[in-house]
Scaffold this active site. Structure first.
Site, PDB file in Angstrom:
ATOM      1  CG  HIS A 147      -1.986   0.985   1.440  1.00  0.00           C
ATOM      2  ND1 HIS A 147      -3.266   0.730   1.177  1.00  0.00           N
ATOM      3  CD2 HIS A 147      -1.685   2.208   1.296  1.00  0.00           C
ATOM      4  CE1 HIS A 147      -3.886   2.130   1.179  1.00  0.00           C
ATOM      5  NE2 HIS A 147      -3.112   2.944   1.525  1.00  0.00           N
ATOM      6  CG  HIS A 177       0.104   5.200   9.444  1.00  0.00           C
ATOM      7  ND1 HIS A 177      -1.316   5.184   9.228  1.00  0.00           N
ATOM      8  CD2 HIS A 177       0.232   6.801   9.365  1.00  0.00           C
ATOM      9  CE1 HIS A 177      -1.868   6.263   8.764  1.00  0.00           C
ATOM     10  NE2 HIS A 177      -0.981   7.221   9.035  1.00  0.00           N
ATOM     11  CD  GLU A 191      -2.301  11.337   8.743  1.00  0.00           C
ATOM     12  OE1 GLU A 191      -3.344  10.401   9.162  1.00  0.00           O
ATOM     13  OE2 GLU A 191      -1.084  10.652   8.580  1.00  0.00           O
ATOM     14  CE1 TYR A 199      -9.599   7.153   3.212  1.00  0.00           C
ATOM     15  CE2 TYR A 199      -9.672   6.849   5.489  1.00  0.00           C
ATOM     16  CZ  TYR A 199      -8.838   6.876   4.336  1.00  0.00           C
ATOM     17  OH  TYR A 199      -7.526   6.661   4.278  1.00  0.00           O
ATOM     18  CG  HIS A 202      -5.899  10.348  13.499  1.00  0.00           C
ATOM     19  ND1 HIS A 202      -6.139   9.583  12.337  1.00  0.00           N
ATOM     20  CD2 HIS A 202      -6.656  10.004  14.441  1.00  0.00           C
ATOM     21  CE1 HIS A 202      -7.337   8.913  12.515  1.00  0.00           C
ATOM     22  NE2 HIS A 202      -7.707   9.390  13.765  1.00  0.00           N
ATOM     23  CG  HIS A 210      -4.067   7.056  12.733  1.00  0.00           C
ATOM     24  ND1 HIS A 210      -2.710   7.962  13.295  1.00  0.00           N
ATOM     25  CD2 HIS A 210      -3.996   7.407  11.421  1.00  0.00           C
ATOM     26  CE1 HIS A 210      -2.225   8.356  12.022  1.00  0.00           C
ATOM     27  NE2 HIS A 210      -3.065   8.251  11.068  1.00  0.00           N
TER      28      HIS A 210
END
Length: 438
Positions: free
Chosen positions: A294, A337, A343, A352, A370, A376
């Site tokens: 990803h 991560h 963010e 989402y 975050h 998260h």
């Protein structure tokens, strides 16, 4: 406003090169030829330069536009301080930075007669507006068109509608922006907002730092992400209005008001590169893996405001647009991560792919924060589903999410305390699966 008014029809022109010089005139012959400030400007107009950067910044970064207007901006009375409403500006000192994962539901309905400016509500931000660094996250919810004019000396405004169309009347002309689009109003440009529906709701990033620009593509090469040709600026349109007009100026975090005897949206022609524009997020050319893993969300960057550290943005604007997922043996939703960046995420429509939708969840008009190094990632339900999914080609086209990503922590305002309870619970139940080899 009262008096005679004249406008050109609404129209847009493609910038055909983000940040390049462009021009437009509402009346033939209004633009002078060969000179920015001739002794006598055409048609009895006044020549005026609007500078969005210091005069001596490198040519590639220099932002300025020449405006040819009915009256110069200098012809106005004194401003007086007025009530700031729900708007706050850096430095943010009403609370301490919070390391917890936070989430909010959409704003409640506003009182009748709330226009875009009165409906601006600050969630938080960072930096110092007097030093031209940092950013703020605002939301808006309005049910009335503006009959006053607004300008922001503190920063540029990136407007992300979530519900209801907007018609932005700017000094440069008209911009029609709908959910799925974004609009950028540069620092110092005057505008007012007309609602095209009964109400309007959305998000605003106020960028105090370097103006947004397209990110460098590096190894991606010449093509991909947001294409410069897809950004649209208004064609020149002007108001020739005599009569009292309230003009509100945001300066160093406070709102100041003055009553003009004419409309300041009286620019008949313009040329330059310090201009408002819109962009259709569905034109974003998404890049991703065609093998495995990803990719980092940086590949979804639409616009970036660079800082003094190469590659470390003051703020990035990132969109999660419709795309295909084809990675083999890959956990396809965003991975777990912790990030040196902070963010703030919002949702324009749908769902989402890393967050469970539904009441009390991550819904259009809501948002999550975050802050830097907070752990998260996908909630438990998403993790379980994605870990067991059959990995054929998958089209993700049922949502449009975005992110304001910034190098500094986002500190909340005192009124941003109506948090969704128990947000941490979405990660509860992530079970131990470790089985050591014997």
């Amino acid at each position: 406003m009262s008096g005679d008014s004249r406008k050109t029809a609404e129209g847009l022109t493609y910038l055909s090169g983000f940040g390049n010089e462009h021009s437009s005139e509402a009346v033939p012959g209004a633009l002078p030829e060969g000179r920015n400030s001739p002794q006598r400007a055409p048609l009895g107009l006044y020549a005026e330069q609007l500078s969005g950067s210091a005069f001596t910044e490198p040519r590639a970064h220099n932002r300025r536009s020449w405006l040819y207007r009915i009256r110069p901006s200098a012809a106005h009375p004194a401003f007086t301080h007025t009530h700031n409403g729900w708007i706050r500006t850096a430095p943010f000192t009403e609370s301490v930075p919070d390391p917890n994962r936070l989430r909010w539901s959409p704003l409640s309905d506003p009182a009748d007669g709330t226009d875009f400016l009165a409906g601006l509500w600050t969630l938080g931000g960072n930096g110092d507006v007097t030093q031209r660094s940092g950013m703020a996250v605002h939301l808006y919810h309005a049910n009335s068109s503006m009959d006053r004019v607004f300008s922001d000396a503190d920063g540029e405004l990136l407007i992300v509608p979530e519900r209801g169309g907007l018609l932005l009347h700017t000094e440069f002309g008209l911009l029609h922006v709908e959910p799925g689009h974004v609009a950028l109003v540069p620092r110092g440009v005057r505008f007012r907002v007309e609602l095209l529906d009964a109400s309007a709701r959305g998000y605003v990033c106020e960028n105090y730092g370097a103006p947004f620009r397209l990110p460098d593509l590096g190894p991606i090469g010449a093509n991909g992400l947001a294409n410069a040709r897809d950004f649209q600026a208004p064609v020149a349109a002007y108001e020739d209005v005599e009569g009292p007009v309230e003009v509100v100026n945001k300066f160093c975090g406070n709102l100041w008001t003055a009553t003009y005897d004419h409309s300041p949206l009286d620019v008949v022609a313009w040329h330059g590169n310090h201009v408002p524009y819109i962009y259709d997020l569905r034109r974003f050319n998404v890049l991703g893996t065609i093998s495995y893993d990803h990719p980092d969300p940086s590949i979804f960057t639409v616009l970036t405001s660079p800082s003094d550290t190469p590659g470390l943005a003051g703020v990035d604007f990132v969109v999660f647009a419709p795309r295909w997922l084809v990675g083999e043996d890959t956990f396809r939703p965003p991975y777990f991560h912790r990030n040196v960046m902070s963010e703030y995420m919002g949702l324009v429509e749908g769902a989402y792919d890393a967050k469970t939708a539904g009441p009390g969840g991550f819904v259009p008009g809501g948002g999550s924060l975050h802050n830097m190094m907070s752990a998260h990632g996908p909630d438990r339900e998403t993790f379980d589903r994605a870990s067991a999914a059959e990995l054929g080609p998958q089209k993700v086209d049922d949502g449009l999410a975005f992110m304001f990503e910034t190098r500094w922590p986002v500190t909340l305002t005192a009124h941003a305390d109506h948090l969704q309870p128990h947000y941490d619970d979405v990660w509860r139940g992530l079970e131990r699966h470790f089985r050591p080899l014997r």
